[in-house]
Design a protein around this motif. Structure first.
Motif, PDB file in Angstrom:
ATOM      1  N   MET A 193       0.844  -1.179   0.000  1.00 40.83           N
ATOM      2  CA  MET A 193       0.000   0.000   0.000  1.00 40.83           C
ATOM      3  C   MET A 193       0.889   1.242   0.000  1.00 40.83           C
ATOM      4  SD  MET A 193      -2.953  -1.114   2.771  1.00 40.83           S
ATOM      5  CE  MET A 193      -3.822   0.413   2.701  1.00 40.83           C
ATOM      6  N   ASP A 194       0.476   2.251  -0.757  1.00 41.23           N
ATOM      7  CA  ASP A 194       1.226   3.507  -0.762  1.00 41.23           C
ATOM      8  C   ASP A 194       0.501   4.540   0.104  1.00 41.23           C
ATOM      9  OD1 ASP A 194      -0.893   4.519  -2.274  1.00 41.23           O
ATOM     10  OD2 ASP A 194       0.219   4.512  -4.151  1.00 41.23           O
ATOM     11  N   GLY A 204       6.071  12.065   6.337  1.00 41.55           N
ATOM     12  CA  GLY A 204       7.343  11.736   5.714  1.00 41.55           C
ATOM     13  C   GLY A 204       7.445  10.262   5.388  1.00 41.55           C
ATOM     14  N   ASP A 205       8.441   9.937   4.608  1.00 38.24           N
ATOM     15  CA  ASP A 205       8.712   8.573   4.168  1.00 38.24           C
ATOM     16  C   ASP A 205       9.885   8.034   4.979  1.00 38.24           C
ATOM     17  OD1 ASP A 205       9.512   6.249   2.875  1.00 38.24           O
ATOM     18  OD2 ASP A 205       9.265   7.082   0.871  1.00 38.24           O
ATOM     19  N   VAL A 206       9.623   7.110   5.874  1.00 40.73           N
ATOM     20  CA  VAL A 206      10.675   6.594   6.762  1.00 40.73           C
ATOM     21  C   VAL A 206      11.726   5.785   6.008  1.00 40.73           C
ATOM     22  CG1 VAL A 206       9.171   6.638   8.787  1.00 40.73           C
ATOM     23  CG2 VAL A 206       9.368   4.527   7.450  1.00 40.73           C
ATOM     24  N   LEU A 207      11.446   5.410   4.769  1.00 40.83           N
ATOM     25  CA  LEU A 207      12.424   4.676   3.971  1.00 40.83           C
ATOM     26  C   LEU A 207      13.435   5.602   3.291  1.00 40.83           C
ATOM     27  CD1 LEU A 207      10.193   2.028   2.168  1.00 40.83           C
ATOM     28  CD2 LEU A 207      11.570   1.735   4.241  1.00 40.83           C
ATOM     29  N   HIS A 208      13.051   6.868   3.076  1.00 37.73           N
ATOM     30  CA  HIS A 208      13.899   7.735   2.273  1.00 37.73           C
ATOM     31  C   HIS A 208      14.221   9.086   2.898  1.00 37.73           C
ATOM     32  CE1 HIS A 208      11.913   4.980  -0.649  1.00 37.73           C
ATOM     33  NE2 HIS A 208      13.165   4.812  -0.987  1.00 37.73           N
ATOM     34  N   ASP A 209      13.334   9.644   3.690  1.00 34.99           N
ATOM     35  CA  ASP A 209      13.574  10.962   4.275  1.00 34.99           C
ATOM     36  C   ASP A 209      14.634  10.885   5.366  1.00 34.99           C
ATOM     37  OD1 ASP A 209      11.552  11.768   2.611  1.00 34.99           O
ATOM     38  OD2 ASP A 209      10.105  12.191   4.200  1.00 34.99           O
ATOM     39  N   VAL A 267       9.250   1.194  16.355  1.00 38.61           N
ATOM     40  CA  VAL A 267       8.702   0.751  15.071  1.00 38.61           C
ATOM     41  C   VAL A 267       7.591  -0.241  15.390  1.00 38.61           C
ATOM     42  CG1 VAL A 267       9.187  -0.329  12.850  1.00 38.61           C
ATOM     43  CG2 VAL A 267      10.967   1.015  14.000  1.00 38.61           C
ATOM     44  N   SER A 268       6.368   0.149  15.093  1.00 37.91           N
ATOM     45  CA  SER A 268       5.202  -0.648  15.450  1.00 37.91           C
ATOM     46  C   SER A 268       4.416  -1.030  14.194  1.00 37.91           C
ATOM     47  CB  SER A 268       4.328   0.161  16.422  1.00 37.91           C
ATOM     48  OG  SER A 268       3.161  -0.520  16.748  1.00 37.91           O
ATOM     49  N   TYR A 269       4.482  -2.299  13.851  1.00 36.95           N
ATOM     50  CA  TYR A 269       3.731  -2.874  12.731  1.00 36.95           C
ATOM     51  C   TYR A 269       4.026  -2.206  11.389  1.00 36.95           C
ATOM     52  CZ  TYR A 269       1.499  -5.264  16.550  1.00 36.95           C
ATOM     53  OH  TYR A 269       1.290  -6.008  17.676  1.00 36.95           O
ATOM     54  N   LEU A 270       5.284  -1.914  11.137  1.00 39.52           N
ATOM     55  CA  LEU A 270       5.700  -1.496   9.800  1.00 39.52           C
ATOM     56  C   LEU A 270       5.968  -2.776   9.025  1.00 39.52           C
ATOM     57  CD1 LEU A 270       6.458   0.664   7.742  1.00 39.52           C
ATOM     58  CD2 LEU A 270       8.771   0.657   8.704  1.00 39.52           C
ATOM     59  N   GLN A 271       5.107  -3.087   8.095  1.00 41.70           N
ATOM     60  CA  GLN A 271       5.156  -4.355   7.368  1.00 41.70           C
ATOM     61  C   GLN A 271       5.309  -4.051   5.879  1.00 41.70           C
ATOM     62  OE1 GLN A 271       4.269  -6.261  11.084  1.00 41.70           O
ATOM     63  NE2 GLN A 271       4.978  -7.209   9.219  1.00 41.70           N
ATOM     64  N   LEU A 272       6.528  -4.053   5.415  1.00 39.88           N
ATOM     65  CA  LEU A 272       6.832  -3.792   4.010  1.00 39.88           C
ATOM     66  C   LEU A 272       7.558  -4.994   3.421  1.00 39.88           C
ATOM     67  CD1 LEU A 272       8.115  -0.127   4.446  1.00 39.88           C
ATOM     68  CD2 LEU A 272       5.890  -0.857   3.548  1.00 39.88           C
ATOM     69  N   PRO A 273       7.668  -5.072   2.095  1.00 42.50           N
ATOM     70  CA  PRO A 273       8.416  -6.181   1.497  1.00 42.50           C
ATOM     71  C   PRO A 273       9.834  -6.268   2.074  1.00 42.50           C
ATOM     72  CG  PRO A 273       7.184  -5.018  -0.184  1.00 42.50           C
ATOM     73  CD  PRO A 273       7.052  -4.212   1.075  1.00 42.50           C
ATOM     74  N   SER A 274      10.344  -7.493   2.139  1.00 40.03           N
ATOM     75  CA  SER A 274      11.615  -7.753   2.821  1.00 40.03           C
ATOM     76  C   SER A 274      12.776  -6.924   2.287  1.00 40.03           C
ATOM     77  CB  SER A 274      11.954  -9.237   2.774  1.00 40.03           C
ATOM     78  OG  SER A 274      12.065  -9.682   1.435  1.00 40.03           O
ATOM     79  N   ASP A 275      12.815  -6.665   0.980  1.00 39.04           N
ATOM     80  CA  ASP A 275      13.932  -5.862   0.455  1.00 39.04           C
ATOM     81  C   ASP A 275      13.891  -4.436   1.008  1.00 39.04           C
ATOM     82  OD1 ASP A 275      11.605  -5.381  -1.125  1.00 39.04           O
ATOM     83  OD2 ASP A 275      12.836  -4.669  -2.790  1.00 39.04           O
ATOM     84  N   GLN A 276      12.709  -3.884   1.206  1.00 33.00           N
ATOM     85  CA  GLN A 276      12.578  -2.546   1.788  1.00 33.00           C
ATOM     86  C   GLN A 276      12.923  -2.565   3.276  1.00 33.00           C
ATOM     87  OE1 GLN A 276       8.724  -0.893   0.860  1.00 33.00           O
ATOM     88  NE2 GLN A 276       9.036  -1.140  -1.339  1.00 33.00           N
ATOM     89  N   GLN A 293      -1.206 -10.755   4.625  1.00 35.57           N
ATOM     90  CA  GLN A 293      -1.259 -12.135   4.161  1.00 35.57           C
ATOM     91  C   GLN A 293      -0.144 -12.453   3.166  1.00 35.57           C
ATOM     92  OE1 GLN A 293      -3.585 -14.392   5.675  1.00 35.57           O
ATOM     93  NE2 GLN A 293      -3.399 -12.570   6.964  1.00 35.57           N
ATOM     94  N   ASP A 294       0.706 -11.473   2.910  1.00 39.90           N
ATOM     95  CA  ASP A 294       1.864 -11.665   2.036  1.00 39.90           C
ATOM     96  C   ASP A 294       3.059 -12.051   2.908  1.00 39.90           C
ATOM     97  OD1 ASP A 294       4.071 -11.501   0.366  1.00 39.90           O
ATOM     98  OD2 ASP A 294       3.577  -9.504  -0.406  1.00 39.90           O
ATOM     99  N   PRO A 295       3.575 -13.268   2.769  1.00 38.61           N
ATOM    100  CA  PRO A 295       4.677 -13.697   3.627  1.00 38.61           C
ATOM    101  C   PRO A 295       5.923 -12.817   3.502  1.00 38.61           C
ATOM    102  CG  PRO A 295       4.255 -15.339   1.914  1.00 38.61           C
ATOM    103  CD  PRO A 295       3.173 -14.309   1.822  1.00 38.61           C
ATOM    104  N   ASP A 296       6.071 -12.136   2.371  1.00 35.39           N
ATOM    105  CA  ASP A 296       7.239 -11.270   2.176  1.00 35.39           C
ATOM    106  C   ASP A 296       7.170 -10.006   3.034  1.00 35.39           C
ATOM    107  OD1 ASP A 296       9.755 -10.746   0.901  1.00 35.39           O
ATOM    108  OD2 ASP A 296       8.733  -9.229  -0.330  1.00 35.39           O
ATOM    109  N   CYS A 297       6.013  -9.710   3.592  1.00 34.84           N
ATOM    110  CA  CYS A 297       5.853  -8.525   4.447  1.00 34.84           C
ATOM    111  C   CYS A 297       5.891  -8.869   5.936  1.00 34.84           C
ATOM    112  CB  CYS A 297       4.543  -7.807   4.115  1.00 34.84           C
ATOM    113  SG  CYS A 297       4.528  -7.080   2.477  1.00 34.84           S
TER     114      CYS A 297
END
Length: 189
Positions: free
Chosen positions: A1-2, A83-88, A99-108, A144-148
């Protein structure tokens, strides 16, 4: 999700999450005292508001402008930021990074953990609570995505120079049943 997807989710209801802090945030962090805290991917701010009520100087960052606007209406003395915690650029020298329930793809997430860790001052704490990888087969809710999904060991594998206070899988009771969460509490050496 964006960010737009999260904005829409927050706009669709009066409150997506509870107004009270996450049970593990409350039970694990109540004894820390106070100082500077950074709540990354803060959502509607329930954990940031609670920390501020204990005297913490809190900066809360989320990429949903709707969530941050809603959080700011709490009246809590928190520095609310969209803000974007991945880039800012993140504030540094924090006594606590949450960090509480930040569920992003494993590479991120692999790139995120060192960024979050860099924000923690020496002697400071990184606290993570998230949906554990085992939640798909042994729990309820969450992505439900195991990668997240990830484990405490996944978080630790990306970091160096810490003392483990806790790193384990924990159970969380929900209305739908029991959820499996990954909990990490480490101190920077």
């Amino acid at each position: 999700m964006d960010a737009k997807d999260w904005d829409a989710r927050y706009e669709a209801s009066a409150r997506v999450w509870s107004a009270t802090p996450n049970q593990f945030v409350e039970s694990e962090l109540a004894d820390l005292g106070s100082g500077s805290a950074l709540d990354l991917a803060s959502g509607e701010g329930r954990n940031a508001v609670w920390l501020a009520s204990l005297g913490w100087r809190v900066t809360a960052i989320d990429y949903s402008a709707v969530a941050i606007e809603r959080a700011a209406q709490s009246g809590a003395s928190v520095d609310w930021r969209v803000g974007d915690v991945l880039h800012d650029q993140l504030p540094v020298d924090q006594d606590l990074v949450l960090v509480s329930y930040l569920q992003l793809p494993s590479d991120q997430m692999q790139g995120f953990w060192p960024r979050a860790w860099a924000a923690v001052r020496r002697g400071g704490t990184l606290f993570v609570i998230a949906h554990d990888s085992s939640n798909l087969s042994h729990g309820v809710g969450g992505p439900q995505d195991p990668d997240c999904l990830y484990t405490a060991a996944d978080v630790l594998s990306t970091l160096e120079g810490y003392e483990i206070i806790k790193a384990e899988r924990v159970e969380r009771a929900t209305e739908a049943g029991t959820a499996m969460d990954a909990l990490v509490r480490i101190v920077k050496r």
